[in-house]
Motif scaffolding. Sequence first.
Motif, PDB file in Angstrom:
ATOM      1  N   THR A  90      -7.663   5.091 -11.546  1.00  0.00           N
ATOM      2  CA  THR A  90      -7.875   4.078 -11.075  1.00  0.00           C
ATOM      3  C   THR A  90      -7.896   2.950 -11.160  1.00  0.00           C
ATOM      4  O   THR A  90      -8.725   2.876 -12.677  1.00  0.00           O
ATOM      5  CB  THR A  90      -8.272   3.838  -9.686  1.00  0.00           C
ATOM      6  N   GLU A  91      -6.695   2.082 -11.774  1.00  0.00           N
ATOM      7  CA  GLU A  91      -7.168   0.674 -12.507  1.00  0.00           C
ATOM      8  C   GLU A  91      -7.407  -0.405 -10.385  1.00  0.00           C
ATOM      9  O   GLU A  91      -6.501  -0.353  -9.986  1.00  0.00           O
ATOM     10  CB  GLU A  91      -6.953   0.015 -13.362  1.00  0.00           C
ATOM     11  N   THR A 115      -6.424  -1.778  -5.377  1.00  0.00           N
ATOM     12  CA  THR A 115      -6.657  -0.856  -6.674  1.00  0.00           C
ATOM     13  C   THR A 115      -5.447   0.216  -6.753  1.00  0.00           C
ATOM     14  O   THR A 115      -5.118   0.690  -5.749  1.00  0.00           O
ATOM     15  CB  THR A 115      -8.240  -0.377  -5.851  1.00  0.00           C
ATOM     16  N   ALA A 116      -4.805   0.439  -7.861  1.00  0.00           N
ATOM     17  CA  ALA A 116      -3.869   2.001  -8.513  1.00  0.00           C
ATOM     18  C   ALA A 116      -4.275   2.932  -8.733  1.00  0.00           C
ATOM     19  O   ALA A 116      -5.046   2.251 -10.094  1.00  0.00           O
ATOM     20  CB  ALA A 116      -2.411   0.717  -8.009  1.00  0.00           C
ATOM     21  N   PRO A 117      -3.497   4.034  -8.688  1.00  0.00           N
ATOM     22  CA  PRO A 117      -3.985   5.227  -9.230  1.00  0.00           C
ATOM     23  C   PRO A 117      -2.804   5.232 -10.368  1.00  0.00           C
ATOM     24  O   PRO A 117      -1.604   4.725 -10.393  1.00  0.00           O
ATOM     25  CB  PRO A 117      -3.251   5.456  -8.714  1.00  0.00           C
ATOM     26  N   VAL A 118      -3.418   5.847 -11.776  1.00  0.00           N
ATOM     27  CA  VAL A 118      -2.810   5.648 -13.084  1.00  0.00           C
ATOM     28  C   VAL A 118      -3.037   7.379 -13.398  1.00  0.00           C
ATOM     29  O   VAL A 118      -4.233   7.349 -13.275  1.00  0.00           O
ATOM     30  CB  VAL A 118      -2.895   4.472 -13.983  1.00  0.00           C
ATOM     31  N   GLU A 158       0.651  -0.849  -0.261  1.00  0.00           N
ATOM     32  CA  GLU A 158       0.187  -0.222   0.011  1.00  0.00           C
ATOM     33  C   GLU A 158       0.928   0.747   0.071  1.00  0.00           C
ATOM     34  O   GLU A 158       1.121   2.508   1.263  1.00  0.00           O
ATOM     35  CB  GLU A 158      -1.224  -0.282   1.340  1.00  0.00           C
ATOM     36  N   VAL A 159       1.267   1.587  -1.161  1.00  0.00           N
ATOM     37  CA  VAL A 159       2.044   2.805  -1.289  1.00  0.00           C
ATOM     38  C   VAL A 159       1.339   3.486  -2.892  1.00  0.00           C
ATOM     39  O   VAL A 159       1.153   2.992  -3.491  1.00  0.00           O
ATOM     40  CB  VAL A 159       3.923   2.482  -1.508  1.00  0.00           C
ATOM     41  N   LYS A 160       2.342   4.732  -2.682  1.00  0.00           N
ATOM     42  CA  LYS A 160       1.561   5.765  -3.731  1.00  0.00           C
ATOM     43  C   LYS A 160       0.275   5.837  -3.814  1.00  0.00           C
ATOM     44  O   LYS A 160      -0.023   5.112  -5.251  1.00  0.00           O
ATOM     45  CB  LYS A 160       2.748   5.330  -4.730  1.00  0.00           C
ATOM     46  N   GLY A 161      -0.667   6.029  -2.981  1.00  0.00           N
ATOM     47  CA  GLY A 161      -2.203   5.821  -2.915  1.00  0.00           C
ATOM     48  C   GLY A 161      -2.781   4.128  -3.575  1.00  0.00           C
ATOM     49  O   GLY A 161      -4.058   3.811  -3.655  1.00  0.00           O
ATOM     50  N   THR A 173      -3.818   0.611  -2.388  1.00  0.00           N
ATOM     51  CA  THR A 173      -4.810  -0.507  -1.825  1.00  0.00           C
ATOM     52  C   THR A 173      -4.781  -1.372  -2.139  1.00  0.00           C
ATOM     53  O   THR A 173      -5.166  -2.213  -3.407  1.00  0.00           O
ATOM     54  CB  THR A 173      -6.229   0.613  -1.312  1.00  0.00           C
ATOM     55  N   CYS A 174      -4.731  -2.963  -0.804  1.00  0.00           N
ATOM     56  CA  CYS A 174      -4.925  -3.803  -1.301  1.00  0.00           C
ATOM     57  C   CYS A 174      -5.957  -4.847  -0.053  1.00  0.00           C
ATOM     58  O   CYS A 174      -6.762  -3.700   0.383  1.00  0.00           O
ATOM     59  CB  CYS A 174      -3.245  -4.096  -0.590  1.00  0.00           C
TER      60      CYS A 174
END
Length: 267
Positions: free
Chosen positions: A202-203, A193-196, A172-175, A177-178
């Motif tokens: 997010t994707e 869920t990761a920011p792009v 859970e780094v750079k926004g 979430t797991c």
Amino acid sequence: MGIDEDLVRDAMERTTADLPPLPDLTGPARAQGRRRKARARAAMGGAVLAVAALAAAGGLALPGGGEGARGATGVAAVPPETAKPQPPVHLEPTPGETPMSALPPDVRARQENFQNQAVGVLRGLLPGAFGTLQRTDLNVRLYQLTKDGKTFTVVFSVRPSEAGRNDKPCLEVKGQTCAKATLPDGTEVSAATAPVNSATVTESRVFFHYGTSDVVLSVGSHEASNTSAPVTKEQLLEVAKAPAFLDLVKDADRQPVQEKQTVVPLG
């Protein structure tokens, strides 16, 4: 004046005395009945033979026999149109990229069959969230879904690992979430869920190691409209736990449809 019954009886006996005897009608009647029954049996036998001939030729399925789904008329049910494989989305390869059309026919057929199965399974597990899912003709792991007029890239990859187990923990780094889940056989599954796109959208993805393969299912964002993936990490975790999805993973692990993952050493 009354009628003398004895005189009438004597007159009738004299009148009929010279007539020939009446014929026996019971014998001909029985014979005629037998002929009618014989004709009925012959007609019925001919009808049965005709039906049997049609069934042997494949023109008719007799009710109550055979295997598979049957309709009200006894004819095998026809699968619905939605069950038929749909044509793929065409994607132009980049320089140096090998499209599926350039693969050997047997390899290409196996990959297309796997894609069609994957589309059917994913449509059934996430029909509302996924919109319209289609396979592509560029790579066995690439799919596209269309929702609300927007196209999102979907990746479903079951690729043999280079050196056995290759777990990558979700951080859970750079926004990012797991979330995690455990399959009945003890396999640990991670989702993220990761920011792009400069962290504005997010994707979503789920990933785990199964057998000798690394498994990834991800749904990207729509860059043109800056729209996040229409599927959450929690939904992808539910997909990963579904028996139908795991059956696909097991098949691809036993008989890979992708080449083994390779790592190029640095330096």
